[in-house]
Design an enzyme around this catalytic site. Sequence first.
Site, mmCIF file in Angstrom:
data_model
loop_
_atom_site.group_PDB
_atom_site.id
_atom_site.type_symbol
_atom_site.label_atom_id
_atom_site.label_comp_id
_atom_site.label_asym_id
_atom_site.label_seq_id
_atom_site.Cartn_x
_atom_site.Cartn_y
_atom_site.Cartn_z
ATOM 1 C CG HIS A 143 104.568 148.969 -60.207
ATOM 2 N ND1 HIS A 143 104.417 147.755 -59.572
ATOM 3 C CD2 HIS A 143 104.693 149.894 -59.216
ATOM 4 C CE1 HIS A 143 104.452 147.941 -58.255
ATOM 5 N NE2 HIS A 143 104.601 149.238 -58.021
ATOM 6 C CB VAL A 159 109.997 147.424 -65.396
ATOM 7 C CG1 VAL A 159 110.545 146.200 -66.132
ATOM 8 C CG2 VAL A 159 109.985 147.161 -63.895
ATOM 9 N N GLY A 164 111.377 151.582 -68.799
ATOM 10 C CA GLY A 164 110.870 152.891 -69.175
ATOM 11 C C GLY A 164 109.372 152.850 -69.412
ATOM 12 C CG ASP A 193 108.076 149.701 -72.396
ATOM 13 O OD1 ASP A 193 107.496 149.593 -71.286
ATOM 14 O OD2 ASP A 193 108.878 148.851 -72.832
ATOM 15 C CB SER A 199 106.650 146.554 -70.859
ATOM 16 O OG SER A 199 107.164 147.310 -69.779
ATOM 17 N N PRO A 255 111.402 149.487 -56.867
ATOM 18 C CG PRO A 255 110.639 151.650 -56.454
ATOM 19 C CD PRO A 255 110.899 150.680 -57.566
ATOM 20 C CG HIS A 315 103.162 155.578 -51.079
ATOM 21 N ND1 HIS A 315 104.356 155.317 -50.441
ATOM 22 C CD2 HIS A 315 103.229 154.891 -52.253
ATOM 23 C CE1 HIS A 315 105.095 154.518 -51.179
ATOM 24 N NE2 HIS A 315 104.435 154.245 -52.294
ATOM 25 C CB THR A 316 98.127 160.696 -50.721
ATOM 26 O OG1 THR A 316 96.989 161.223 -50.014
ATOM 27 C CG2 THR A 316 97.925 160.966 -52.205
ATOM 28 C CG ASP A 362 96.428 159.301 -46.876
ATOM 29 O OD1 ASP A 362 95.253 158.928 -47.099
ATOM 30 O OD2 ASP A 362 96.964 160.206 -47.540
#
EC number: 1.11.1.7
Length: 317
Positions: free
Chosen positions: A63, A67, A69, A71, A73, A158, A188-189, A241
């Site tokens: 995340h 957003v 790059g 950095d 933030s 996304p 997501h594992t 999972d």
Amino acid sequence: MNAHMLNLLVIVIFVVSFDVQALSPHYYDHTCPQADHIVTNAVKKAMSNDQTVPAALLRMHFHDCFVRGCDGSVLLDSKGKNKAEKDGPPNISLHAFYVIDNAKKALEEQCPGIVSCADILSLAARDAVALSGGPTWAVPKGRKDGRISKAIETRQLPAPTFNISQLRQNFGQRGLSMHDLVALSGGHTLGFAHCSSFQNRLHKFNTQKEVDPTLNPSFAARLEGVCPAHNTVKNAGSNMDGTVTSFDNIYYKMLIQGKSLFSSDESLLAVPSTKKLVAKYANSNEEFERAFVKSMIKMSSISGNGNEVRLNCRRVR
């Protein structure tokens, strides 16, 4: 070649070389050689008390990079009238910021003002994977911390409801390929998803179907039991999972079986190129790990506009 052209060529070569060398696994070799070790210790300590830490750190890093790059933030607190990224809707469930704080405190004691918060988060994400049984890698370092963090910009992340076209565009805008998309989705594992992230597949999926027909029927029934249409249970949801604390390729196996949670996961089966990669990683954990490391290094190298090293990861200097 005249002198002007020669000078121009030298300048171009210098600029290109600088960009290539901007991040390096050896960036702190002389200024803070124990940086990796200090971050690893902070992650290990946190994991001993909370098994959800690895998933939290890995998601936090994703995340951050998507957003502005990579950095740091996402680490900044809201202040005054400015609502920061961490308080944007997609990030409300982010946690384990204290792990980064603890690592930063230890680094400031050993190497004051040297290691950026963005680098700490990149290292912590690597450790989250490695300490969960996944691969390890040399993290390129040298990121600087950004000074801007706006909740509204989390719209750029996304969404779990994205289709393959939306994912292609979203990743492509950040220089990431469809190969990167499939490999990074394997993250997501680890972790847990709240009902709100996949309710769209369980209730009023479309005008013809109540439930997404691509879901395995028994799996869908189990999810409906956990996430009824008018769910009132706070923090209800499902593990991503069957091996939630182990970094492995089970995610891809479950995806093929119709047991993925997000619409965005299922969309990886929508086109032949990504479907082929899903099958490849489901059949070989080694292939998955190799691809994941390559794509993680690529994603974590998305440049931000940072220009400082914060002394406190929650606020600018």
